[in-house]
Design a protein around this motif. Structure first.
Motif, mmCIF file in Angstrom:
data_model
loop_
_atom_site.group_PDB
_atom_site.id
_atom_site.type_symbol
_atom_site.label_atom_id
_atom_site.label_comp_id
_atom_site.label_asym_id
_atom_site.label_seq_id
_atom_site.Cartn_x
_atom_site.Cartn_y
_atom_site.Cartn_z
ATOM 1 N N GLY A 1 -19.806 -48.475 43.100
ATOM 2 C CA GLY A 1 -19.317 -49.778 42.666
ATOM 3 C C GLY A 1 -20.434 -50.645 42.097
ATOM 4 O O GLY A 1 -21.504 -50.741 42.688
ATOM 5 N N THR A 2 -20.193 -51.266 40.944
ATOM 6 C CA THR A 2 -21.205 -52.111 40.292
ATOM 7 C C THR A 2 -20.788 -53.582 40.292
ATOM 8 O O THR A 2 -21.328 -54.381 39.533
ATOM 9 N N HIS A 3 -19.827 -53.939 41.143
ATOM 10 C CA HIS A 3 -19.317 -55.309 41.145
ATOM 11 C C HIS A 3 -20.369 -56.330 41.571
ATOM 12 O O HIS A 3 -20.197 -57.522 41.342
ATOM 13 N N MET A 4 -21.464 -55.883 42.195
ATOM 14 C CA MET A 4 -22.538 -56.797 42.584
ATOM 15 C C MET A 4 -23.858 -56.424 41.918
ATOM 16 O O MET A 4 -24.931 -56.778 42.409
ATOM 17 N N ALA A 5 -23.780 -55.700 40.801
ATOM 18 C CA ALA A 5 -24.998 -55.213 40.147
ATOM 19 C C ALA A 5 -25.903 -56.343 39.678
ATOM 20 O O ALA A 5 -27.116 -56.149 39.516
ATOM 21 N N SER A 6 -25.348 -57.531 39.460
ATOM 22 C CA SER A 6 -26.165 -58.669 39.019
ATOM 23 C C SER A 6 -26.852 -59.378 40.183
ATOM 24 O O SER A 6 -27.700 -60.255 39.953
ATOM 25 N N TRP A 7 -26.509 -58.995 41.411
ATOM 26 C CA TRP A 7 -27.114 -59.639 42.572
ATOM 27 C C TRP A 7 -28.540 -59.128 42.776
ATOM 28 O O TRP A 7 -28.837 -57.947 42.551
ATOM 29 N N ARG A 8 -29.389 -59.996 43.260
ATOM 30 C CA ARG A 8 -30.768 -59.612 43.568
ATOM 31 C C ARG A 8 -30.773 -58.546 44.681
ATOM 32 O O ARG A 8 -30.070 -58.672 45.678
ATOM 33 N N GLY A 9 -31.556 -57.519 44.462
ATOM 34 C CA GLY A 9 -31.701 -56.468 45.463
ATOM 35 C C GLY A 9 -30.624 -55.403 45.432
ATOM 36 O O GLY A 9 -30.582 -54.549 46.320
ATOM 37 N N PHE A 10 -29.757 -55.436 44.384
ATOM 38 C CA PHE A 10 -28.657 -54.470 44.351
ATOM 39 C C PHE A 10 -29.163 -53.044 44.344
ATOM 40 O O PHE A 10 -28.718 -52.211 45.155
ATOM 41 N N TRP A 11 -30.081 -52.702 43.449
ATOM 42 C CA TRP A 11 -30.487 -51.300 43.310
ATOM 43 C C TRP A 11 -31.321 -50.821 44.499
ATOM 44 O O TRP A 11 -31.280 -49.644 44.845
ATOM 45 N N GLU A 12 -32.034 -51.728 45.132
ATOM 46 C CA GLU A 12 -32.751 -51.349 46.358
ATOM 47 C C GLU A 12 -31.754 -50.991 47.464
ATOM 48 O O GLU A 12 -31.918 -50.012 48.182
ATOM 49 N N ARG A 13 -30.690 -51.811 47.589
ATOM 50 C CA ARG A 13 -29.673 -51.546 48.597
ATOM 51 C C ARG A 13 -28.899 -50.278 48.265
ATOM 52 O O ARG A 13 -28.452 -49.561 49.158
ATOM 53 N N HIS A 14 -28.756 -49.981 46.980
ATOM 54 C CA HIS A 14 -27.963 -48.830 46.548
ATOM 55 C C HIS A 14 -28.710 -47.502 46.708
ATOM 56 O O HIS A 14 -28.107 -46.439 46.685
ATOM 57 N N ARG A 15 -29.983 -47.551 46.910
ATOM 58 C CA ARG A 15 -30.800 -46.341 46.969
ATOM 59 C C ARG A 15 -30.346 -45.411 48.095
ATOM 60 O O ARG A 15 -30.010 -45.862 49.191
ATOM 61 N N CYS A 16 -30.341 -44.108 47.788
ATOM 62 C CA CYS A 16 -29.986 -43.091 48.793
ATOM 63 C C CYS A 16 -30.812 -41.851 48.514
ATOM 64 O O CYS A 16 -30.623 -41.189 47.485
ATOM 65 N N ASP A 17 -31.736 -41.547 49.416
ATOM 66 C CA ASP A 17 -32.665 -40.445 49.189
ATOM 67 C C ASP A 17 -32.152 -39.139 49.780
ATOM 68 O O ASP A 17 -32.850 -38.459 50.536
ATOM 69 N N MET A 18 -30.932 -38.793 49.433
ATOM 70 C CA MET A 18 -30.401 -37.504 49.854
ATOM 71 C C MET A 18 -29.336 -37.070 48.863
ATOM 72 O O MET A 18 -28.845 -37.854 48.056
ATOM 73 N N ARG A 19 -29.003 -35.809 48.925
ATOM 74 C CA ARG A 19 -28.007 -35.233 48.036
ATOM 75 C C ARG A 19 -26.643 -35.883 48.276
ATOM 76 O O ARG A 19 -26.273 -36.202 49.408
ATOM 77 N N CYS A 20 -25.915 -36.095 47.196
ATOM 78 C CA CYS A 20 -24.580 -36.674 47.277
ATOM 79 C C CYS A 20 -23.578 -35.586 47.650
ATOM 80 O O CYS A 20 -23.400 -34.621 46.916
ATOM 81 N N SER A 21 -22.937 -35.732 48.789
ATOM 82 C CA SER A 21 -21.923 -34.777 49.242
ATOM 83 C C SER A 21 -20.514 -35.298 49.033
ATOM 84 O O SER A 21 -19.572 -34.528 48.885
ATOM 85 N N LEU A 22 -20.361 -36.640 49.015
ATOM 86 C CA LEU A 22 -19.053 -37.266 48.860
ATOM 87 C C LEU A 22 -19.239 -38.527 48.037
ATOM 88 O O LEU A 22 -19.985 -39.428 48.422
ATOM 89 N N LEU A 23 -18.572 -38.586 46.890
ATOM 90 C CA LEU A 23 -18.679 -39.708 45.968
ATOM 91 C C LEU A 23 -17.523 -40.671 46.189
ATOM 92 O O LEU A 23 -16.374 -40.259 46.305
ATOM 93 N N HIS A 24 -17.832 -41.965 46.220
ATOM 94 C CA HIS A 24 -16.829 -43.008 46.468
ATOM 95 C C HIS A 24 -16.778 -43.925 45.252
ATOM 96 O O HIS A 24 -17.705 -44.706 45.019
ATOM 97 N N GLY A 25 -15.692 -43.871 44.489
ATOM 98 C CA GLY A 25 -15.527 -44.716 43.312
ATOM 99 C C GLY A 25 -14.970 -46.070 43.677
ATOM 100 O O GLY A 25 -13.844 -46.400 43.290
ATOM 101 N N ASN A 26 -15.737 -46.865 44.394
ATOM 102 C CA ASN A 26 -15.254 -48.125 44.978
ATOM 103 C C ASN A 26 -15.363 -49.300 44.002
ATOM 104 O O ASN A 26 -15.927 -50.342 44.320
#
Length: 305
Positions: A221-246
């Motif tokens: 979900g990119t509904h908060m992509a303009s918020w400060r710290g979005f991409w830091e919070r979005h970070r995930c250092d592991m393989r994606c096993s289940l994708l959520h199109g939220n």
């Protein structure tokens, strides 16, 4: 929506056999007859699909649900069945994985099921962190922001826990019996707002949650992509096993992925959507396609002799 996620789960179920439980508001016998007649259900394991009607929920539980959802808005009340599934589903079920339908699996659910073995003493519900900078008030009070799209519920332990029962009763009381909650109450997002505020210091609720690995609920979900710290919070250092199109604008992309429930055409689908108006070059949505391509899509299997 149930059909597409079941097809996806079945396509990934190499080492497991999955039973499906649907909570419905219509006659199970009529629905089952429709399932047997409709072409969309062909090839699916209807014998492993179990229907449970809300009409069979005990009166005491219906009253608890009604009180719990008094401050929920929009679709929020529907989501609030999830925290009460230990009282709604048959006692013969001791554990369940609860899934939204805007998901796509890239691995066997058995890997997620094994996360139950990592629950510590007192942990009853497994949920992943919200991968955007929402629930800032919760975090400022020492809590965790959760996403409710993927949940592991230890039903037997939830039934046996007087502490969890007390928490549900407190949050079902107007005024939340002094427990912290955002102004206006639970609101639109139902269970995940409830869980997030339950995790705040002073509620006694933090201990009932087990945090799932981010790769088992990879949110785009990119509904908060303009918020400060979005991409830091979005970070995930592991393989994606289940994708959520939220995110509403990503639903068509998720359905396109599901047209091949094996996930083998994931990269082709990503490439096709790079020219879509909702994923224009240079936008956060286009960056999300990069995330899916890099961490979710699997390379094709090597041919075997």
């Amino acid at each position: 929506m149930s059909v597409s996620i079941i097809r996806n789960i079945e396509a990934q179920s190499v080492n497991s056999t999955v039973s499906y439980h649907l909570l419905v508001d219509k006659s199970p016998s009529e629905l089952r007859q429709e399932m047997q007649q409709r072409a969309v259900w062909r090839g699916l394991p209807i014998d492993r699909v179990h229907l449970h009607t809300v009409a069979d929920i005990p009166r005491k539980v219906r009253d608890l649900y009604r009180r719990l959802s008094h401050s929920a808005t929009g679709p929020g009340p529907i989501y609030l069945y999830k925290p009460l599934l230990h009282l709604v589903l048959p006692k013969s079920l001791s554990r369940v994985i609860v899934l939204d339908t805007d998901l796509f699996l890239f691995e066997d659910l058995l890997g997620l099921w094994r996360e139950f073995d990592r629950f510590r003493q007192g942990e009853l519900l497994g949920v992943a962190a919200e991968q955007c900078p929402s629930y800032q008030e919760v975090r400022s009070l020492g809590g965790l922001g959760f996403n409710g799209g993927v949940q592991l519920l230890a039903l037997a332990e939830m039934r046996a826990s007087s502490h969890y029962a007390d928490l549900m009763d407190a949050y079902a009381t107007r005024g939340f019996r002094g427990k912290p909650m955002k102004p206006g109450g639970i609101g639109w997002l139902g269970d995940q707002t409830l869980y997030s505020w339950m995790s705040v210091n002073g509620t006694g609720g933090r201990e009932v949650f087990h945090e799932l690995p981010c790769g088992w609920n990879r949110q785009i979900g990119t509904h908060m992509a303009s918020w400060r710290g979005f991409w830091e919070r979005h970070r995930c250092d592991m393989r994606c096993s289940l994708l959520h199109g939220n995110f509403a604008s990503h639903k068509k992309f998720m359905e396109a992925l599901k047209s091949d429930p094996t996930g083998a055409s994931c990269r082709q689908t990503v490439q096709r959507y790079r020219g879509d108006k909702d994923f224009r070059q240079g936008t956060p949505d286009a960056r999300m396609l990069d995330v899916v391509d890099r961490t979710c899509c699997r390379p094709p299997l090597e041919p075997t002799n």
